[in-house]
Design a protein around this motif. Structure first.
Motif: not given
Length: 633
Positions: A394-412
């Motif tokens: 759970l600790l890892g997923l909380g960080t991973q969500f934001c890392l992926l969203e950072t890349l997706v948001t930048a592209i979009v």
């Protein structure tokens, strides 16, 4: 122009501001502010809080380390956190779009994307190993408890075996005196270490010897990425709901483990090792350097994630309050986790009859060797193991969500048209698949070597450089007065004087100190007794440079395409804000951001948050170009 109806002060609205919807219909917003705070806490509180901070604290003077740690939090951590949140919230853009503030520095945004890519690749591999241990714990006896498995060597000596000897339950012909047992245990290879090295990883002898892909780990990596994708399938709308569980349940598990830990014999000794101050260490530069570095990396500054998460806030949200709450929560979690870790390690040291320093470790060695071994000593050990690894997941997923969203948001945000806004789910899927494929080499027999190489180099001094340039560009190129006015327009009050001083002088100085400290303290990477070859270290430096090099390369590119008769004129044009810098919604573009040309229906400003001036000035886009603005004005 502005009515007298006051907006609720709960979200830090401007008192005189008329009631507005303040909703970014196309881009989306958080469902409520609790979702944003929980997501940011989940992002900042990660594996490092559990496996790095307690060890750093113990090594750097115990309780005395807390003093420089909280000094660095106040003068560097919270100010930088507030700066990034306010930056993203004001423009409602990801780590690329915000650089309309000074288009020449857009390379900083690309650098953030590169860093987030590296971290996202290896971070999910750590999560997948936690998944593997979680599934492996679903047995009556943990597989790393005894030395009677096919993968164990003759050097293996379990803590329970030592207990059996001291209880006289082994063959009396074996040396029965305790000192011999303990001497053997100091040189022993624990069953948990052999399980980690010889069974889970099947570790090869060299970073260049990839061997085979470990299929169980590959399967768990697939599971990790599927979970991350499903939680982000609708962007912040879906992840905002998931964090109610992923950001809060780790605290439940920490508390359960803490209560269990402090009731064990020897726990007090371990905790005293953790908190006893060694005040003489405060005079050492290394202690201050470690404190500054831990604050900087733990809060996730310069990864792009804070800017991205804040960009989904409503314009008048009180991000000042949020930054203080999240930063303090992150640091308090680190301190709390130290009690959980050292209570169990103290119990294990007491059981073995050795000093706590003999069993203390950090990084993967703590999470996958030392702590799991200590759990085997507890009654119903599979239950505690399941809880511990579920918490890590759970600790890892909380960080991973934001890392992926950072890349997706930048592209979009960068493409910014209707089609990609509607197909954002497919962008998320594409990034997740790419992350899975790039993570496959890290599940090979040499995978742990590459994982630690990326952890040591890809996100080390490059983050410090990125953060320093961001501070300088906002405070000195865009101008501190302009930025303070922007924050006053957004929050209803200017940043407190303390933050103004920190942003302009103190925080950049501390960041520069961290950079100098990182260079002085640099030592070639090792893993246990393995020395990395020169070519591997060179690859590590190339990874570090790959994010920093984006900054000068994009600056040169922007200079070449900006109009101007002289270099100085080009430089001036390339660094001034583009026409579409400012609040995303037309209703928030007041004062110096008020449109000089009345919007026509085809401009779509009321519902087109990404490019409010697109129809007025065709040549001005999200790339920050401002070639026609002077002639148009």
């Amino acid at each position: 122009m502005v009515g007298k109806g006051a907006k609720g002060m709960l979200n830090g609205a401007v008192p005189s501001e008329a009631t507005k919807r303040d909703q970014n219909l196309k881009r989306g917003n958080w469902g409520n502010q609790i979702e944003f705070v929980l997501t940011s806490v989940g992002y900042a509180v990660g594996l490092g809080n559990v496996w790095r901070f307690p060890y750093l604290c113990y090594r750097n003077g115990g309780g005395a380390f807390m003093f420089p740690y909280f000094i660095m939090l106040i003068f560097c951590g919270i100010p930088l956190f507030f700066m990034e949140l306010s930056f993203g919230q004001f423009a409602s853009q990801g780590c690329l779009g915000v650089w309309r503030i000074s288009p020449m520095f857009k390379g900083v945004g690309y650098g953030m994307m590169v860093v987030s890519t590296y971290i996202g690749i290896y971070y999910n591999v750590v999560i997948c190993i936690a998944f593997y241990y979680f599934f492996s714990s679903m047995t009556p006896v943990l597989p790393w408890t005894y030395c009677n498995n096919p993968w164990n060597t003759l050097d293996c000596a379990g803590v329970l075996d030592a207990s059996n000897i001291t209880n006289g339950s082994r063959n009396p012909a074996l040396p029965g005196n305790l000192s011999h047992v303990l001497n053997h245990s100091l040189q022993r290879t624990s069953p948990s270490e052999e399980y980690w090295r010889l069974y889970v990883l099947k570790l090869s002898d060299d970073i260049g010897n990839f061997g085979e892909v470990r299929l169980p780990l590959l399967g768990c990596l697939g599971v990790s990425w599927v979970v991350v994708f499903l939680c982000l399938i609708r962007g912040v709308k879906s992840s905002g709901k998931v964090v109610y569980f992923t950001a809060t349940f780790p605290y439940v598990v920490l508390t359960i483990l803490f209560v269990r830990g402090v009731t064990l014999e020897g726990a007090f000794t371990g905790i005293m090792y953790y908190v006893t101050p060694q005040w003489d260490k405060i005079l050492e530069a290394k202690v201050w350097g470690d404190a500054a570095s831990q604050i900087f990396y733990s809060l996730g500054c310069a990864w792009g994630g804070l800017i991205t998460m804040a960009s989904y806030n409503k314009f008048h949200n009180n991000c000042y309050r949020d930054s203080v709450i999240i930063s303090i929560t992150n640091c308090a979690t680190s301190v709390y986790a130290g009690f959980v870790i050292f209570s169990i390690l103290g119990f294990m040291a007491n059981h073995l009859g050795v000093d706590v320093s003999r069993v203390a470790d950090h990084g993967p060695g703590l999470a996958f060797v030392a702590y799991p071994e200590a759990l085997t000593l507890l009654p119903i050990s599979p239950l505690w193991s399941l809880l511990f690894f579920f918490m890590l997941i759970l600790l890892g997923l909380g960080t991973q969500f934001c890392l992926l969203e950072t890349l997706v948001t930048a592209i979009v945000d960068e493409v910014g048209n209707e089609w990609i806004l509607q197909k954002k789910t497919y962008v998320t899927l594409g990034v997740a698949v790419a992350g899975f494929l790039l993570g496959i080499p890290l599940t090979s027999q040499a995978g742990i070597y590459w994982l630690l190489l990326m952890d040591n180099y890809a996100a080390s001094f490059s983050l410090v450089v990125i953060s320093c340039i961001m501070c300088v560009s906002i405070m000195y190129i865009y101008g501190h007065r302009n930025y303070f006015q922007d924050i006053q327009m957004m929050l209803g009050f200017p940043p407190p004087l303390f933050f103004q001083i920190c942003w302009r002088f103190v925080s950049p100085a501390i960041i520069f100190f961290i950079l100098i400290f990182t260079v002085i303290q640099y030592q070639p990477i090792t893993y246990n007794h393995y020395q990395y070859p020169g070519w591997a270290v060179a690859i590590g430096f190339l990874m570090a440079l790959s994010s920093v090099i984006c900054i000068p390369l994009y600056a040169l590119f922007q200079l070449c395409r900006t109009e101007g008769d002289t270099l100085l004129q080009r430089l001036k044009n390339a660094t001034k804000p583009s026409r579409d810098w400012g609040p995303a919604l037309l209703e928030n573009r007041t004062g110096r951001y008020a449109p000089t040309i009345p919007p026509s229906p085809e401009d779509g400003l009321e519902v087109q948050p990404l490019h409010p001036d697109k129809a007025q000035i065709p040549m001005v886009g999200s790339n920050g170009s401002s070639r026609l603005q002077d002639s148009r004005i």
